[in-house]
Scaffold this motif. Structure first.
Motif, PDB file in Angstrom:
ATOM      1  N   GLY A 278       0.821  -0.989  -0.168  1.00 25.03           N
ATOM      2  CA  GLY A 278      -0.061  -0.046   0.203  1.00 25.03           C
ATOM      3  C   GLY A 278       0.834   1.217  -0.003  1.00 25.03           C
ATOM      4  N   SER A 279       0.103   2.340   0.116  1.00 27.50           N
ATOM      5  CA  SER A 279       0.878   3.633   0.232  1.00 27.50           C
ATOM      6  C   SER A 279       1.498   4.176   1.665  1.00 27.50           C
ATOM      7  CB  SER A 279      -0.108   4.649  -0.327  1.00 27.50           C
ATOM      8  OG  SER A 279      -0.978   4.786   0.250  1.00 27.50           O
ATOM      9  N   LEU A 280       0.522   3.422   2.587  1.00 32.80           N
ATOM     10  CA  LEU A 280       0.856   3.882   4.108  1.00 32.80           C
ATOM     11  C   LEU A 280       2.269   3.467   4.343  1.00 32.80           C
ATOM     12  CD1 LEU A 280      -0.020   5.241   6.757  1.00 32.80           C
ATOM     13  CD2 LEU A 280      -0.862   3.168   7.266  1.00 32.80           C
ATOM     14  N   SER A 281       2.676   2.126   4.185  1.00 36.16           N
ATOM     15  CA  SER A 281       4.002   1.765   4.457  1.00 36.16           C
ATOM     16  C   SER A 281       4.961   2.086   3.767  1.00 36.16           C
ATOM     17  CB  SER A 281       3.745   0.454   4.242  1.00 36.16           C
ATOM     18  OG  SER A 281       3.734  -0.087   2.948  1.00 36.16           O
ATOM     19  N   GLN A 282       4.979   3.302   2.620  1.00 37.66           N
ATOM     20  CA  GLN A 282       5.835   3.833   1.984  1.00 37.66           C
ATOM     21  C   GLN A 282       5.894   5.392   2.418  1.00 37.66           C
ATOM     22  OE1 GLN A 282       5.884   2.910  -2.321  1.00 37.66           O
ATOM     23  NE2 GLN A 282       4.019   2.210  -2.174  1.00 37.66           N
ATOM     24  N   ARG A 283       5.415   5.885   3.483  1.00 35.99           N
ATOM     25  CA  ARG A 283       5.645   7.069   4.043  1.00 35.99           C
ATOM     26  C   ARG A 283       6.918   7.345   4.480  1.00 35.99           C
ATOM     27  NH1 ARG A 283       2.331   7.119  10.076  1.00 35.99           N
ATOM     28  NH2 ARG A 283       3.892   5.797  11.112  1.00 35.99           N
ATOM     29  N   ASN A 284       8.006   6.280   4.741  1.00 30.26           N
ATOM     30  CA  ASN A 284       8.968   6.786   5.336  1.00 30.26           C
ATOM     31  C   ASN A 284      10.117   6.073   4.277  1.00 30.26           C
ATOM     32  OD1 ASN A 284      11.696   5.477   6.724  1.00 30.26           O
ATOM     33  ND2 ASN A 284      11.076   6.832   7.833  1.00 30.26           N
ATOM     34  N   ILE A 285      11.201   6.784   3.683  1.00 30.19           N
ATOM     35  CA  ILE A 285      12.150   6.226   2.956  1.00 30.19           C
ATOM     36  C   ILE A 285      12.962   4.911   3.152  1.00 30.19           C
ATOM     37  CG2 ILE A 285      14.246   7.331   4.125  1.00 30.19           C
ATOM     38  CD1 ILE A 285      13.564   6.886   0.126  1.00 30.19           C
ATOM     39  N   VAL A 286      12.900   4.461   4.490  1.00 28.29           N
ATOM     40  CA  VAL A 286      13.464   2.985   4.632  1.00 28.29           C
ATOM     41  C   VAL A 286      12.579   1.970   4.193  1.00 28.29           C
ATOM     42  CG1 VAL A 286      14.414   1.503   6.328  1.00 28.29           C
ATOM     43  CG2 VAL A 286      14.953   4.035   6.520  1.00 28.29           C
ATOM     44  N   SER A 287      11.221   2.009   4.605  1.00 26.76           N
ATOM     45  CA  SER A 287      10.142   0.811   4.164  1.00 26.76           C
ATOM     46  C   SER A 287       9.995   1.117   2.782  1.00 26.76           C
ATOM     47  CB  SER A 287       9.060   1.014   4.998  1.00 26.76           C
ATOM     48  OG  SER A 287       9.395   0.347   6.333  1.00 26.76           O
ATOM     49  N   ARG A 288       9.937   2.452   2.200  1.00 24.38           N
ATOM     50  CA  ARG A 288       9.383   2.566   0.704  1.00 24.38           C
ATOM     51  C   ARG A 288      10.617   1.746  -0.082  1.00 24.38           C
ATOM     52  NH1 ARG A 288       8.524   7.587   1.149  1.00 24.38           N
ATOM     53  NH2 ARG A 288      10.395   8.665  -0.024  1.00 24.38           N
ATOM     54  N   THR A 289      11.995   2.186   0.045  1.00 26.26           N
ATOM     55  CA  THR A 289      12.753   1.525  -0.444  1.00 26.26           C
ATOM     56  C   THR A 289      12.896   0.100  -0.695  1.00 26.26           C
ATOM     57  OG1 THR A 289      14.410   3.242  -0.229  1.00 26.26           O
ATOM     58  CG2 THR A 289      15.665   1.256  -0.891  1.00 26.26           C
ATOM     59  N   THR A 290      12.735  -0.416   0.730  1.00 25.26           N
ATOM     60  CA  THR A 290      12.581  -1.996   0.939  1.00 25.26           C
ATOM     61  C   THR A 290      11.554  -2.654  -0.040  1.00 25.26           C
ATOM     62  OG1 THR A 290      13.446  -2.083   3.056  1.00 25.26           O
ATOM     63  CG2 THR A 290      11.889  -3.894   2.372  1.00 25.26           C
ATOM     64  N   ILE A 291      10.245  -2.081   0.223  1.00 26.29           N
ATOM     65  CA  ILE A 291       9.160  -2.486  -0.915  1.00 26.29           C
ATOM     66  C   ILE A 291       9.421  -2.453  -2.140  1.00 26.29           C
ATOM     67  CG2 ILE A 291       6.684  -1.867  -1.607  1.00 26.29           C
ATOM     68  CD1 ILE A 291       6.358  -1.171   1.430  1.00 26.29           C
ATOM     69  N   HIS A 292      10.004  -1.303  -2.826  1.00 27.19           N
ATOM     70  CA  HIS A 292      10.565  -1.314  -4.130  1.00 27.19           C
ATOM     71  C   HIS A 292      11.520  -2.152  -4.506  1.00 27.19           C
ATOM     72  CE1 HIS A 292       9.217   3.267  -4.487  1.00 27.19           C
ATOM     73  NE2 HIS A 292       8.107   2.292  -4.265  1.00 27.19           N
ATOM     74  N   GLN A 293      12.455  -2.504  -3.890  1.00 21.74           N
ATOM     75  CA  GLN A 293      13.445  -3.639  -4.117  1.00 21.74           C
ATOM     76  C   GLN A 293      12.721  -4.935  -3.829  1.00 21.74           C
ATOM     77  OE1 GLN A 293      16.619  -2.173  -0.855  1.00 21.74           O
ATOM     78  NE2 GLN A 293      17.577  -3.610  -2.244  1.00 21.74           N
ATOM     79  N   PHE A 294      11.709  -5.181  -3.017  1.00 21.27           N
ATOM     80  CA  PHE A 294      10.995  -6.449  -3.071  1.00 21.27           C
ATOM     81  C   PHE A 294      10.376  -6.587  -4.590  1.00 21.27           C
ATOM     82  CE2 PHE A 294       7.763  -9.518  -2.167  1.00 21.27           C
ATOM     83  CZ  PHE A 294       8.367 -10.173  -1.317  1.00 21.27           C
TER      84      PHE A 294
END
Length: 291
Positions: free
Chosen positions: A120-136
């Protein structure tokens, strides 16, 4: 485990009027997928605290597979207030564990075995988790996999860039009518019929499917050239927390089992209606849904 179905993002406690319950869309999604007998798993992070340990114990008790990192941030909590119709309003604590999900080597392996992922979008509000999700997402195979972006707009924790990048990386978009209006304003095509907005997004981002839920006014599944519409069943609502996540989980579980879009849509509507009659986001589903 092969053909994994994964929810990645927030794992937290919803603090409801009648007490705390496990929450977070990825956990809700993964739990409901597991009820259909598929290999599901939730990826998130918790803190080195009592609330984090309780989340892990709860997942273990539900036999929900998980890849949960422990990080130096507090476990997430959300204060949930319900209006007179059971519709939730959220106060989401910031700078918590699930904002800081690290990407690990084992997570790379999970991505390469994933058949479907929901984010979702909520879990991407911080750069750390956003980068992890994109890598995944980037590590998942391109062919034969489903990358579901359940847009889930919350408290302004999103930007046009996050939404645009996520829609480029997904191949299934799930959105509700209020979110569609907000997105269309942000992307510069207000005033167009809701269904036309969906066709525009489907084509612009080359999606396999677009799911539009409209509360009591029914739901749609758009695929190139075909649309399915089903009315929302009338039920006595306890609360709507997690109903959308159960819809997504039921839908993708059916698709992965070889059901048609119409069959998957019908099951998703009925399951989410049932979840609305129960308290909390993760009720056990009756056997008649599990076929």
């Amino acid at each position: 485990m092969k053909n994994l179905v994964i929810g990645i993002g927030e794992a937290l406690w919803d603090i409801l009027p009648d007490g705390k319950k496990i929450g977070g869309a990825p956990a809700n999604f993964s739990y409901h997928v597991s009820q259909f007998g598929l290999n599901s798993l939730v990826i998130s992070a918790v803190g080195h605290d009592k609330l984090g340990n309780e989340i892990l114990s709860d997942f273990d008790g539900k036999l929900l597979n998980h890849h949960i990192s422990k990080v130096e941030y507090p476990t997430g909590t959300v204060q949930v207030e319900l209006d007179n119709e059971g519709v939730p309003y959220y106060d989401i604590r910031e700078n918590v564990a699930w904002d800081n999900i690290p990407f690990t080597d084992s997570m790379k392996g999970l991505a390469q075995r994933a058949k479907a992922v929901c984010f979702g979008s909520l879990s991407q509000r911080n750069i750390v988790s956003r980068t992890t999700i994109h890598q995944f997402l980037d590590e998942m195979p391109d062919e034969g996999t489903y990358k579901i972006f359940d847009i889930n707009l919350r408290q302004g924790f999103y930007t046009k860039e996050i939404l645009c990048t996520s829609m480029q990386k997904c191949n299934i978009l799930k959105i509700n009518d209020e979110e569609l209006i907000a997105v269309s304003r942000m992307f510069g095509y207000p005033g167009i019929d809701l269904k036309d907005k969906c066709w525009i997004l489907l084509a612009k981002y080359n999606l396999k499917m677009l799911i539009l839920t409209c509360g009591v006014n029914g739901s749609y599944v758009f695929t190139p050239g075909v649309v399915s519409f089903i009315e929302t069943p009338k039920v006595i609502v306890a609360d709507t927390v997690g109903a959308g996540d159960s819809f997504t989980a039921s839908f993708i579980a059916s698709i992965l089992k070889g059901k048609s879009v119409e069959e998957a849509h019908r099951l998703a509507v009925n399951v989410s209606a049932y979840v609305c009659t129960q308290n909390g986001a993760m009720p056990q589903l009756p056997d008649y849904f599990i076929k």
